[in-house]
Design an enzyme around this catalytic site. Sequence first.
Site, PDB file in Angstrom:
ATOM      1  N   HIS A 172      -7.384 -15.901  37.519  1.00  0.00           N
ATOM      2  CA  HIS A 172      -7.475 -16.440  36.325  1.00  0.00           C
ATOM      3  C   HIS A 172      -6.263 -16.020  35.718  1.00  0.00           C
ATOM      4  O   HIS A 172      -5.591 -16.611  34.536  1.00  0.00           O
ATOM      5  CB  HIS A 172      -8.788 -16.215  35.597  1.00  0.00           C
ATOM      6  CG  HIS A 172      -8.814 -14.854  35.204  1.00  0.00           C
ATOM      7  ND1 HIS A 172      -9.226 -14.163  36.100  1.00  0.00           N
ATOM      8  CD2 HIS A 172      -8.840 -14.285  33.994  1.00  0.00           C
ATOM      9  CE1 HIS A 172      -9.291 -12.656  35.363  1.00  0.00           C
ATOM     10  NE2 HIS A 172      -9.182 -12.845  34.337  1.00  0.00           N
ATOM     11  N   ASP A 173      -5.670 -14.758  36.021  1.00  0.00           N
ATOM     12  CA  ASP A 173      -4.571 -14.318  35.258  1.00  0.00           C
ATOM     13  C   ASP A 173      -3.323 -14.447  36.080  1.00  0.00           C
ATOM     14  O   ASP A 173      -2.444 -13.583  35.775  1.00  0.00           O
ATOM     15  CB  ASP A 173      -4.884 -12.684  35.023  1.00  0.00           C
ATOM     16  CG  ASP A 173      -5.692 -12.632  33.605  1.00  0.00           C
ATOM     17  OD1 ASP A 173      -5.732 -13.451  32.678  1.00  0.00           O
ATOM     18  OD2 ASP A 173      -6.226 -11.507  33.171  1.00  0.00           O
TER      19      ASP A 173
ATOM     20  N   LYS B 276       0.244 -14.326  34.650  1.00  0.00           N
ATOM     21  CA  LYS B 276       0.768 -13.067  33.851  1.00  0.00           C
ATOM     22  C   LYS B 276       2.045 -12.485  34.841  1.00  0.00           C
ATOM     23  O   LYS B 276       2.625 -11.619  34.379  1.00  0.00           O
ATOM     24  CB  LYS B 276      -0.021 -11.991  33.869  1.00  0.00           C
ATOM     25  CG  LYS B 276      -1.039 -12.258  32.533  1.00  0.00           C
ATOM     26  CD  LYS B 276      -2.135 -11.358  32.559  1.00  0.00           C
ATOM     27  CE  LYS B 276      -2.892 -11.523  31.056  1.00  0.00           C
ATOM     28  NZ  LYS B 276      -3.980 -10.185  30.915  1.00  0.00           N
TER      29      LYS B 276
ATOM     30  N   HIS C 113       0.490 -17.801  29.935  1.00  0.00           N
ATOM     31  CA  HIS C 113      -0.077 -17.506  31.325  1.00  0.00           C
ATOM     32  C   HIS C 113      -1.027 -18.428  31.791  1.00  0.00           C
ATOM     33  O   HIS C 113      -1.215 -18.629  33.018  1.00  0.00           O
ATOM     34  CB  HIS C 113      -0.488 -15.961  31.485  1.00  0.00           C
ATOM     35  CG  HIS C 113      -1.816 -15.701  30.825  1.00  0.00           C
ATOM     36  ND1 HIS C 113      -2.139 -15.453  29.602  1.00  0.00           N
ATOM     37  CD2 HIS C 113      -2.969 -15.758  31.521  1.00  0.00           C
ATOM     38  CE1 HIS C 113      -3.314 -15.316  29.317  1.00  0.00           C
ATOM     39  NE2 HIS C 113      -3.803 -15.398  30.640  1.00  0.00           N
TER      40      HIS C 113
ATOM     41  N   HIS D  53      -9.590 -20.524  30.121  1.00  0.00           N
ATOM     42  CA  HIS D  53     -10.492 -19.402  30.009  1.00  0.00           C
ATOM     43  C   HIS D  53     -10.218 -18.735  28.727  1.00  0.00           C
ATOM     44  O   HIS D  53     -10.935 -17.805  28.282  1.00  0.00           O
ATOM     45  CB  HIS D  53     -10.449 -18.458  31.221  1.00  0.00           C
ATOM     46  CG  HIS D  53      -9.049 -17.758  31.524  1.00  0.00           C
ATOM     47  ND1 HIS D  53      -8.029 -18.292  32.121  1.00  0.00           N
ATOM     48  CD2 HIS D  53      -8.782 -16.601  30.903  1.00  0.00           C
ATOM     49  CE1 HIS D  53      -7.299 -17.409  31.883  1.00  0.00           C
ATOM     50  NE2 HIS D  53      -7.348 -16.348  31.445  1.00  0.00           N
ATOM     51  N   HIS D  54      -9.076 -18.922  27.906  1.00  0.00           N
ATOM     52  CA  HIS D  54      -8.942 -18.364  26.561  1.00  0.00           C
ATOM     53  C   HIS D  54      -9.176 -19.396  25.485  1.00  0.00           C
ATOM     54  O   HIS D  54      -8.912 -19.456  24.230  1.00  0.00           O
ATOM     55  CB  HIS D  54      -7.487 -17.888  26.635  1.00  0.00           C
ATOM     56  CG  HIS D  54      -7.234 -16.536  27.172  1.00  0.00           C
ATOM     57  ND1 HIS D  54      -7.987 -15.317  26.730  1.00  0.00           N
ATOM     58  CD2 HIS D  54      -6.332 -16.114  28.475  1.00  0.00           C
ATOM     59  CE1 HIS D  54      -7.580 -14.303  27.240  1.00  0.00           C
ATOM     60  NE2 HIS D  54      -6.770 -14.767  28.467  1.00  0.00           N
TER      61      HIS D  54
ATOM     62  N   ASP E  79     -14.414 -12.502  31.032  1.00  0.00           N
ATOM     63  CA  ASP E  79     -12.957 -11.980  30.768  1.00  0.00           C
ATOM     64  C   ASP E  79     -13.101 -11.194  29.554  1.00  0.00           C
ATOM     65  O   ASP E  79     -12.519  -9.979  29.495  1.00  0.00           O
ATOM     66  CB  ASP E  79     -12.223 -13.173  30.517  1.00  0.00           C
ATOM     67  CG  ASP E  79     -10.561 -12.861  30.442  1.00  0.00           C
ATOM     68  OD1 ASP E  79     -10.194 -11.846  31.602  1.00  0.00           O
ATOM     69  OD2 ASP E  79      -9.974 -13.185  29.633  1.00  0.00           O
TER      70      ASP E  79
END
Length: 398
Positions: free
Chosen positions: A245-246, A249, A274, A298-299, A327
């Site tokens: 998911h990250d 970055k 990201h 997801h954010h 998260d």
Amino acid sequence: MKKFLNDAPILYEEKRTLKWFLALFYLISISFDLFYKYFFPKFIKHSAANSPGVVFYFSYVVLFGLLLVVYFFNRQEKQYLIKYVYFITFTLLSLYSDFYTYIGNPGDYKSGNAVEIFWLLLSPIFVSSRFFWVVSLGLILRYILVGFILPSPIVIFPILMIAVLSIFSYILLNRFQSYVNAVKVSYDKQLEGIVKGVIAALELKDPYTRGHSERVASYALSLAKKIERFTEEELKSFNYACLLHDIGKVNIPDQILMKPGSLTLEEYEIIKSHTVVGAEAVSKVNGMKNSLDVIRSHHERWDGKGYPDQLIGREIPFLARVTAIADAFDAMTSSRSYRTALSVEEAYKRVIEGSGSQFDPYLVEEFKKVFPVWLEIHEDWLSKTNKQHVNFRNINSI
């Protein structure tokens, strides 16, 4: 097979198999009828050829009419249904033909044809246990009905023949499934290795997030399982998406990613990128396409104040909402370059407070139920981390 059909290569193979299957079906059906009604009487029995009746023409009008069904299901990307439609239609037409022809003179009844053998022997090529059982049990049921309605003891022979051929067909199906599963397991292991390699690379870039991806995946997967609406394959894909998911970055400059102080507006915009970068990075990976929304969204926030698309409420993909809670919880209970970790009690309180604003209210209620599992996951990671620190100190003391 249905559950894999979102994968483009599998979908392509299903289409190609179906083309061969239908070509052989029509070829064998027409050849059998020509031989049985024309060639066999004229050249073997030396008698007048049987003239096709109304049922014969009706059957072929229906069978060729099914090509419209093929076109429709192809447009809907539901090719897996076509074989069922053909088998059920063929079986019903065969029953109708038998009853129409022999209902008044059951003593003349003759059973079986080459097309039924075709169904039995080629059903394994679709690698579907359900289709195999539909064909085998469907043909047996057909002859049971014929024997009951006509009645005729001759049906015992085709029933026994179907049973024997079904055993042979099942052996083929079992071997095909074993090969497919072996390939799938190998693919899953390769994908898992790649995912872990990417995570390791990301953690080297940002040591403060070490273990974050695995913990988020563990939290999110336990919550998704609690909801009980996803298949094993969907959960597997979701787990990979959580682990990655990250991934976006890796595109963030180190001086921003590990900045100890507050971010400027420009730096925050770069951080926010990201999600989009990560979704694009894995968009071509087979087995991940159904979970790209997890990486991208997801954010997002329930109240529409998240990023990158400012989605509101149920506009946010469901599994992205699950990941958002996982998260946030792990971020709060982990130390970062700009702050120390919060206690799990405080993180729990903040998730509850975020219901209806940051998080989906329904999922927050489910989070309360699964929280003891999350607490165990958190404590296991703390235990592993402490052991690693002790081992590291022991090595340095040597």
